[in-house]
Scaffold this motif. Structure first.
Motif, PDB file in Angstrom:
ATOM      1  N   ALA A  79      -0.770  43.286  58.548  1.00 17.12           N
ATOM      2  CA  ALA A  79      -1.125  42.024  59.197  1.00 17.12           C
ATOM      3  C   ALA A  79      -0.592  41.974  60.626  1.00 17.12           C
ATOM      4  CB  ALA A  79      -0.580  40.843  58.385  1.00 17.12           C
ATOM      5  N   ILE A  80       0.652  42.420  60.813  1.00 18.11           N
ATOM      6  CA  ILE A  80       1.245  42.397  62.152  1.00 18.11           C
ATOM      7  C   ILE A  80       0.567  43.400  63.067  1.00 18.11           C
ATOM      8  CG2 ILE A  80       3.352  42.898  63.449  1.00 18.11           C
ATOM      9  CD1 ILE A  80       4.944  41.744  61.128  1.00 18.11           C
ATOM     10  N   ALA A  81       0.314  44.606  62.564  1.00 18.60           N
ATOM     11  CA  ALA A  81      -0.295  45.642  63.395  1.00 18.60           C
ATOM     12  C   ALA A  81      -1.691  45.240  63.855  1.00 18.60           C
ATOM     13  CB  ALA A  81      -0.357  46.954  62.615  1.00 18.60           C
ATOM     14  N   MET A  82      -2.483  44.651  62.967  1.00 18.88           N
ATOM     15  CA  MET A  82      -3.832  44.238  63.341  1.00 18.88           C
ATOM     16  C   MET A  82      -3.785  43.091  64.340  1.00 18.88           C
ATOM     17  SD  MET A  82      -6.875  45.118  62.915  1.00 18.88           S
ATOM     18  CE  MET A  82      -8.517  44.542  63.242  1.00 18.88           C
ATOM     19  N   GLN A  83      -2.836  42.175  64.161  1.00 19.57           N
ATOM     20  CA  GLN A  83      -2.718  41.071  65.102  1.00 19.57           C
ATOM     21  C   GLN A  83      -2.258  41.572  66.466  1.00 19.57           C
ATOM     22  OE1 GLN A  83      -3.823  38.082  64.518  1.00 19.57           O
ATOM     23  NE2 GLN A  83      -3.369  37.553  66.629  1.00 19.57           N
ATOM     24  N   ARG A  84      -1.441  42.613  66.473  1.00 23.14           N
ATOM     25  CA  ARG A  84      -0.999  43.208  67.732  1.00 23.14           C
ATOM     26  C   ARG A  84      -2.187  43.786  68.507  1.00 23.14           C
ATOM     27  NH1 ARG A  84       3.608  47.221  66.670  1.00 23.14           N
ATOM     28  NH2 ARG A  84       4.575  45.264  65.991  1.00 23.14           N
ATOM     29  N   GLU A  85      -3.155  44.340  67.786  1.00 25.84           N
ATOM     30  CA  GLU A  85      -4.367  44.853  68.430  1.00 25.84           C
ATOM     31  C   GLU A  85      -5.112  43.729  69.154  1.00 25.84           C
ATOM     32  OE1 GLU A  85      -5.739  48.823  67.179  1.00 25.84           O
ATOM     33  OE2 GLU A  85      -4.271  48.078  68.621  1.00 25.84           O
ATOM     34  N   ARG A  86      -5.073  42.542  68.540  1.00 28.44           N
ATOM     35  CA  ARG A  86      -5.764  41.404  69.159  1.00 28.44           C
ATOM     36  C   ARG A  86      -5.026  40.925  70.400  1.00 28.44           C
ATOM     37  NH1 ARG A  86      -6.769  40.083  63.616  1.00 28.44           N
ATOM     38  NH2 ARG A  86      -9.001  39.849  63.217  1.00 28.44           N
ATOM     39  N   ALA A 106     -12.430  50.070  58.320  1.00 25.74           N
ATOM     40  CA  ALA A 106     -12.312  51.241  57.452  1.00 25.74           C
ATOM     41  C   ALA A 106     -11.263  52.211  57.995  1.00 25.74           C
ATOM     42  CB  ALA A 106     -13.661  51.943  57.326  1.00 25.74           C
ATOM     43  N   GLY A 107     -11.230  52.381  59.334  1.00 24.17           N
ATOM     44  CA  GLY A 107     -10.216  53.239  59.937  1.00 24.17           C
ATOM     45  C   GLY A 107      -8.820  52.719  59.689  1.00 24.17           C
ATOM     46  N   TYR A 108      -8.635  51.412  59.906  1.00 19.32           N
ATOM     47  CA  TYR A 108      -7.340  50.803  59.625  1.00 19.32           C
ATOM     48  C   TYR A 108      -6.977  50.940  58.158  1.00 19.32           C
ATOM     49  CZ  TYR A 108      -5.508  48.554  63.790  1.00 19.32           C
ATOM     50  OH  TYR A 108      -4.910  48.324  64.989  1.00 19.32           O
ATOM     51  N   GLY A 109      -7.945  50.632  57.286  1.00 20.49           N
ATOM     52  CA  GLY A 109      -7.682  50.712  55.851  1.00 20.49           C
ATOM     53  C   GLY A 109      -7.294  52.113  55.424  1.00 20.49           C
ATOM     54  N   LEU A 156      -5.377  42.866  51.962  1.00 20.91           N
ATOM     55  CA  LEU A 156      -5.039  41.454  52.136  1.00 20.91           C
ATOM     56  C   LEU A 156      -4.352  41.217  53.478  1.00 20.91           C
ATOM     57  CD1 LEU A 156      -3.792  40.519  48.552  1.00 20.91           C
ATOM     58  CD2 LEU A 156      -5.928  39.828  49.652  1.00 20.91           C
ATOM     59  N   GLY A 157      -3.588  42.186  53.959  1.00 26.37           N
ATOM     60  CA  GLY A 157      -2.960  42.052  55.277  1.00 26.37           C
ATOM     61  C   GLY A 157      -3.993  42.010  56.383  1.00 26.37           C
ATOM     62  N   LEU A 158      -5.012  42.869  56.295  1.00 22.42           N
ATOM     63  CA  LEU A 158      -6.093  42.850  57.282  1.00 22.42           C
ATOM     64  C   LEU A 158      -6.849  41.530  57.224  1.00 22.42           C
ATOM     65  CD1 LEU A 158      -7.480  46.479  56.892  1.00 22.42           C
ATOM     66  CD2 LEU A 158      -6.218  45.562  58.839  1.00 22.42           C
ATOM     67  N   GLN A 169       2.376  34.026  63.330  1.00 21.96           N
ATOM     68  CA  GLN A 169       1.507  33.381  62.352  1.00 21.96           C
ATOM     69  C   GLN A 169       1.103  34.360  61.247  1.00 21.96           C
ATOM     70  OE1 GLN A 169      -1.834  31.490  64.235  1.00 21.96           O
ATOM     71  NE2 GLN A 169      -0.580  29.921  65.219  1.00 21.96           N
ATOM     72  N   ALA A 170       0.931  35.630  61.589  1.00 24.66           N
ATOM     73  CA  ALA A 170       0.610  36.631  60.577  1.00 24.66           C
ATOM     74  C   ALA A 170       1.741  36.731  59.550  1.00 24.66           C
ATOM     75  CB  ALA A 170       0.362  37.989  61.234  1.00 24.66           C
ATOM     76  N   VAL A 171       2.980  36.689  60.022  1.00 29.02           N
ATOM     77  CA  VAL A 171       4.131  36.725  59.118  1.00 29.02           C
ATOM     78  C   VAL A 171       4.163  35.482  58.231  1.00 29.02           C
ATOM     79  CG1 VAL A 171       6.652  36.743  58.999  1.00 29.02           C
ATOM     80  CG2 VAL A 171       5.479  38.157  60.677  1.00 29.02           C
TER      81      VAL A 171
END
Length: 254
Positions: A79-86, A106-109, A156-158, A169-171
């Motif tokens: 969740a944190i890593a994907m939000q960091r991308e944003r 799919a790459g992230y997963g 679920l994190g993604l 907020q992701a946390v």
């Protein structure tokens, strides 16, 4: 076929390289669950066996935690890593390229699922071969269930990251999504002893099925139909979470 898969493989490779260079995240993924299992071992070290079962308290609680800890860690990190991308603008730039949302997710997963598999393998190896955890079934089945559950945490994190605007907020989604599952999965109280409405809620939570599958391995020498059903349900939750994450993926954070 190679051309079609190129964006997906490129994304997977990029995320794996980022993980490899982020030593703190690697330590969080690979070391923390094993350390926590070691702590749990010392907590229950002097707890006597009961007359009803040859399993120690560490055996009974620890095998459940092998499903819960990877789920928690992978949910949080993904969740944190994907939000960091944003927030860094990387996601904005990626979505202006031919890379599709499905390729990105799919790459992230895949990348984080590979990390989850390594995490589960290390935690199970430490628990069974260093700490002496025992189960009626094969440790290999425990490892498989832990891996599938960690992948569900990735999905679920993604998905959770799609509804957060900042890493903080992701946390904050952890107590909303993860904590109720820990309370209702059967770790604290057998699900049969829960009020009917709470048991009904637990029936639609993936961690419930992961814990149930691990308990099946703990009690039965051979794989049971219930164990296979539980694994299938957890894997189904992971696939649905990834699909919903792709459907709700936003380009902008504001």
């Amino acid at each position: 076929m190679t051309t079609i898969l190129r964006p997906y493989t490129a994304t997977t490779g990029r995320i794996l390289r980022q993980l490899r260079n982020d030593h703190r995240t690697v330590a969080m993924i690979l070391v923390v669950p094993a350390v926590l299992m070691t702590l749990l071992y010392f907590i229950y070290q002097d707890t006597p066996r009961t007359a009803l079962t040859p399993l120690t308290m560490f055996d009974r609680v620890g095998i459940t935690m092998l499903g819960i800890l990877p789920f928690i860690v992978m949910f949080l990190i993904t969740a944190i890593a994907m939000q960091r991308e944003r927030t860094s603008g990387t996601l904005e730039r990626l979505l202006t390229t031919p890379l599709s949302k499905l390729d990105l997710l799919a790459g992230y997963g895949t990348a984080f699922s590979a990390a989850a598999a390594a995490q589960a393998a290390i935690a199970c190896a430490v628990s069974f071969w260093l700490l002496g955890m025992t189960a009626a079934g094969s440790p290999g089945w425990v490892m498989l269930i832990a891996m599938v559950d960690a992948v569900c945490g990735v999905g679920l994190g993604l998905l959770a990251s799609a509804f957060a605007r900042t890493e903080f907020q992701a946390v904050q989604f952890m107590p909303v999504i993860v904590a109720p599952q820990i309370f209702l999965c059967g770790l604290l109280v057998p699900r049969s002893q829960l009020p009917g409405w709470l048991e009904a809620i637990s029936n639609v939570m993936p961690l419930t099925y992961a814990v149930d599958a691990l308990q099946q391995v703990s009690l039965h020498a051979e794989p049971t139909a219930t164990m296979w059903r539980d694994i299938t349900v957890v894997a189904g939750f992971a696939v649905v979470a990834l699909a919903l994450a792709a459907a709700t993926l936003r380009r902008r954070t504001a």
